[in-house]
Design a protein around this motif. Sequence first.
Motif, PDB file in Angstrom:
ATOM      1  N   ILE A  77       0.625  -1.304   0.092  1.00 19.81           N
ATOM      2  CA  ILE A  77       0.011  -0.016  -0.038  1.00 19.81           C
ATOM      3  C   ILE A  77       0.911   1.153  -0.127  1.00 19.81           C
ATOM      4  CG2 ILE A  77      -1.746   1.241   1.632  1.00 19.81           C
ATOM      5  CD1 ILE A  77      -2.997  -1.294   2.252  1.00 19.81           C
ATOM      6  N   SER A  78       1.981   1.104   0.819  1.00 19.16           N
ATOM      7  CA  SER A  78       2.821   2.494   0.757  1.00 19.16           C
ATOM      8  C   SER A  78       3.592   2.637  -0.542  1.00 19.16           C
ATOM      9  CB  SER A  78       4.136   2.297   2.006  1.00 19.16           C
ATOM     10  OG  SER A  78       3.252   2.231   3.379  1.00 19.16           O
ATOM     11  N   ALA A  79       3.985   1.483  -1.180  1.00 23.96           N
ATOM     12  CA  ALA A  79       4.600   1.737  -2.470  1.00 23.96           C
ATOM     13  C   ALA A  79       3.545   2.217  -3.575  1.00 23.96           C
ATOM     14  CB  ALA A  79       5.162   0.217  -2.889  1.00 23.96           C
ATOM     15  N   SER A  80       2.300   1.759  -3.427  1.00 27.23           N
ATOM     16  CA  SER A  80       1.245   2.032  -4.150  1.00 27.23           C
ATOM     17  C   SER A  80       0.934   3.645  -4.143  1.00 27.23           C
ATOM     18  CB  SER A  80       0.040   1.366  -3.883  1.00 27.23           C
ATOM     19  OG  SER A  80       0.354   0.133  -4.166  1.00 27.23           O
ATOM     20  N   HIS A  81       0.976   4.048  -2.771  1.00 26.28           N
ATOM     21  CA  HIS A  81       0.701   5.541  -2.759  1.00 26.28           C
ATOM     22  C   HIS A  81       1.945   6.326  -3.314  1.00 26.28           C
ATOM     23  CE1 HIS A  81       0.391   9.256   0.053  1.00 26.28           C
ATOM     24  NE2 HIS A  81      -0.724   9.211  -0.712  1.00 26.28           N
ATOM     25  N   ARG A  82       3.185   5.948  -3.234  1.00 27.94           N
ATOM     26  CA  ARG A  82       4.581   6.700  -3.626  1.00 27.94           C
ATOM     27  C   ARG A  82       4.220   6.644  -5.151  1.00 27.94           C
ATOM     28  NH1 ARG A  82       7.065   4.006   0.426  1.00 27.94           N
ATOM     29  NH2 ARG A  82       7.715   2.242  -0.920  1.00 27.94           N
ATOM     30  N   ARG A  83       3.656   5.459  -5.823  1.00 30.07           N
ATOM     31  CA  ARG A  83       3.482   5.420  -7.265  1.00 30.07           C
ATOM     32  C   ARG A  83       2.708   6.453  -7.816  1.00 30.07           C
ATOM     33  NH1 ARG A  83       4.554   0.014  -6.614  1.00 30.07           N
ATOM     34  NH2 ARG A  83       2.308  -0.366  -6.724  1.00 30.07           N
ATOM     35  N   VAL A  84       1.539   6.496  -7.143  1.00 28.38           N
ATOM     36  CA  VAL A  84       0.437   7.654  -7.333  1.00 28.38           C
ATOM     37  C   VAL A  84       0.746   9.146  -7.266  1.00 28.38           C
ATOM     38  CG1 VAL A  84      -1.668   8.799  -6.606  1.00 28.38           C
ATOM     39  CG2 VAL A  84      -1.650   6.058  -6.800  1.00 28.38           C
ATOM     40  N   GLY A  85       1.726   9.354  -6.306  1.00 30.27           N
ATOM     41  CA  GLY A  85       2.294  10.540  -6.221  1.00 30.27           C
ATOM     42  C   GLY A  85       3.247  10.834  -7.562  1.00 30.27           C
ATOM     43  N   SER A  86       4.114   9.972  -7.645  1.00 29.02           N
ATOM     44  CA  SER A  86       4.915  10.182  -8.939  1.00 29.02           C
ATOM     45  C   SER A  86       4.440  10.199 -10.139  1.00 29.02           C
ATOM     46  CB  SER A  86       5.977   8.820  -9.143  1.00 29.02           C
ATOM     47  OG  SER A  86       6.765   8.471  -7.885  1.00 29.02           O
ATOM     48  N   ALA A  87       3.131   9.329 -10.390  1.00 27.79           N
ATOM     49  CA  ALA A  87       2.631   9.309 -11.580  1.00 27.79           C
ATOM     50  C   ALA A  87       1.814  10.788 -11.859  1.00 27.79           C
ATOM     51  CB  ALA A  87       1.467   8.033 -11.641  1.00 27.79           C
ATOM     52  N   VAL A  88       1.170  11.158 -10.603  1.00 24.50           N
ATOM     53  CA  VAL A  88       0.563  12.593 -10.926  1.00 24.50           C
ATOM     54  C   VAL A  88       1.578  13.557 -11.137  1.00 24.50           C
ATOM     55  CG1 VAL A  88      -0.544  14.231  -9.504  1.00 24.50           C
ATOM     56  CG2 VAL A  88      -1.472  12.126  -9.293  1.00 24.50           C
ATOM     57  N   ALA A  89       2.744  13.698 -10.482  1.00 18.64           N
ATOM     58  CA  ALA A  89       3.860  14.711 -10.847  1.00 18.64           C
ATOM     59  C   ALA A  89       4.356  14.578 -12.194  1.00 18.64           C
ATOM     60  CB  ALA A  89       5.119  14.427  -9.589  1.00 18.64           C
ATOM     61  N   ALA A  90       4.476  13.409 -12.683  1.00 22.81           N
ATOM     62  CA  ALA A  90       4.895  13.197 -14.020  1.00 22.81           C
ATOM     63  C   ALA A  90       3.854  13.856 -15.123  1.00 22.81           C
ATOM     64  CB  ALA A  90       5.244  11.659 -14.393  1.00 22.81           C
ATOM     65  N   PHE A  91       2.813  13.376 -14.698  1.00 22.84           N
ATOM     66  CA  PHE A  91       1.562  13.702 -15.669  1.00 22.84           C
ATOM     67  C   PHE A  91       1.559  15.226 -15.794  1.00 22.84           C
ATOM     68  CE2 PHE A  91      -2.730  15.365 -16.556  1.00 22.84           C
ATOM     69  CZ  PHE A  91      -3.248  14.162 -17.652  1.00 22.84           C
ATOM     70  N   ASP A  92       1.517  16.031 -14.604  1.00 24.66           N
ATOM     71  CA  ASP A  92       1.555  17.539 -14.330  1.00 24.66           C
ATOM     72  C   ASP A  92       2.614  18.057 -15.266  1.00 24.66           C
ATOM     73  OD1 ASP A  92       0.490  19.788 -13.625  1.00 24.66           O
ATOM     74  OD2 ASP A  92       1.744  19.754 -11.696  1.00 24.66           O
ATOM     75  N   ARG A  93       3.993  17.370 -15.089  1.00 24.42           N
ATOM     76  CA  ARG A  93       5.166  18.016 -15.884  1.00 24.42           C
ATOM     77  C   ARG A  93       4.804  17.736 -17.109  1.00 24.42           C
ATOM     78  NH1 ARG A  93      10.047  15.892 -17.466  1.00 24.42           N
ATOM     79  NH2 ARG A  93       9.783  14.027 -16.573  1.00 24.42           N
ATOM     80  N   TYR A  94       4.418  16.775 -17.779  1.00 25.42           N
ATOM     81  CA  TYR A  94       4.553  16.483 -19.043  1.00 25.42           C
ATOM     82  C   TYR A  94       3.439  17.275 -19.679  1.00 25.42           C
ATOM     83  CZ  TYR A  94       7.551  12.248 -18.602  1.00 25.42           C
ATOM     84  OH  TYR A  94       8.521  11.634 -18.019  1.00 25.42           O
TER      85      TYR A  94
END
Length: 348
Positions: free
Chosen positions: A80-97
Amino acid sequence: MTGHRTDEHPHGADRLCEAADRVYSRAVRRGRVPRHDADHVPCLLELGLLHPDPDDMDWLVPTSPQEVMTRLLRGVYDEISASHRRVGSAVAAFDRYAGLGGRAPGAHHGEGTSALRVLDGPSRIQAALDEATEACTTEVLTVQPGGIRREHELSEGLHRALALRGRGVRMRDLYNHVARHGQGLLNYLELMGDAVEARTLDEVIDRLILFDRTVAFVPANADRTMALELRHPGLVAYLVTVFERLWRLAVPLTAPLPDTRIEGISHREQSIAALLAEGHQDAVIAERLGISVRTCRAHIARLSETLGAASRTQLGVRIAQVGLNGPAGPLSFPDQSGQPDQESRTVR
């Protein structure tokens, strides 16, 4: 075990094959089994459920079911912790792109795309939450981290909660265990009645609000002066899955916290012990459990006294010796229907 391949038993410790179940059950009942009994079930040794008896290598002794459950739950928490970190990374990447190209059709000026909006400032966050509340017709899921909820924090969203209750919308809330001690929260739940159901965990993820499984709100910075409004179906479905997994692990607010099975050690002290065993500092432990650093240190001092440890190093050894270095208690309140069960009712 010659001639047996691992892929003959493609399962984990949480779902043993029928042959392994028979052997492990027999080992737990009798305390040990002859080594040759496990020849046809190498999975038990590979999964660490059986291991050689140090007094007689021709016999195998079982790992205790409590230890197995602790190991499995630790894996769930890590996932669950790893999933939450991946969500944050995905959102940050999406925002940047998204910012690399031109403004998407239909996007509001300065707010990103319709699938992801950055809400800058408390007033814009409140406005977006009010808008989502008005459109909500079925369900609200929330994760509320931190410690005891202050009265003003609860009153800020009370008008939205009352509006949702008036339309028959169901709400489920997740809190840290420590929130159980806040009278403000109990008063709020009493006011909301059956419209809100609450459960608690040792640790929860950062704040999350989901409306009708179609729009989600998460913090965008540490002080929560910015938020992300997510409407991408994939991201929202992912966050719903995270919430549902936490919900199944959580304890209904009306149910007592499980006994640690170790005299003189509370459930919270067991949670602190597990985090100490992972090497976390007092401030990190306090933040994750929603308590003050001072309270955390008081619990550590009491834990040291109970376990007879004269130093932090010795405390770490004693925590491992008595088996406190795993998550606090095997908890399971399954919900087969996908809806909250009757045991998670609010305090009435």
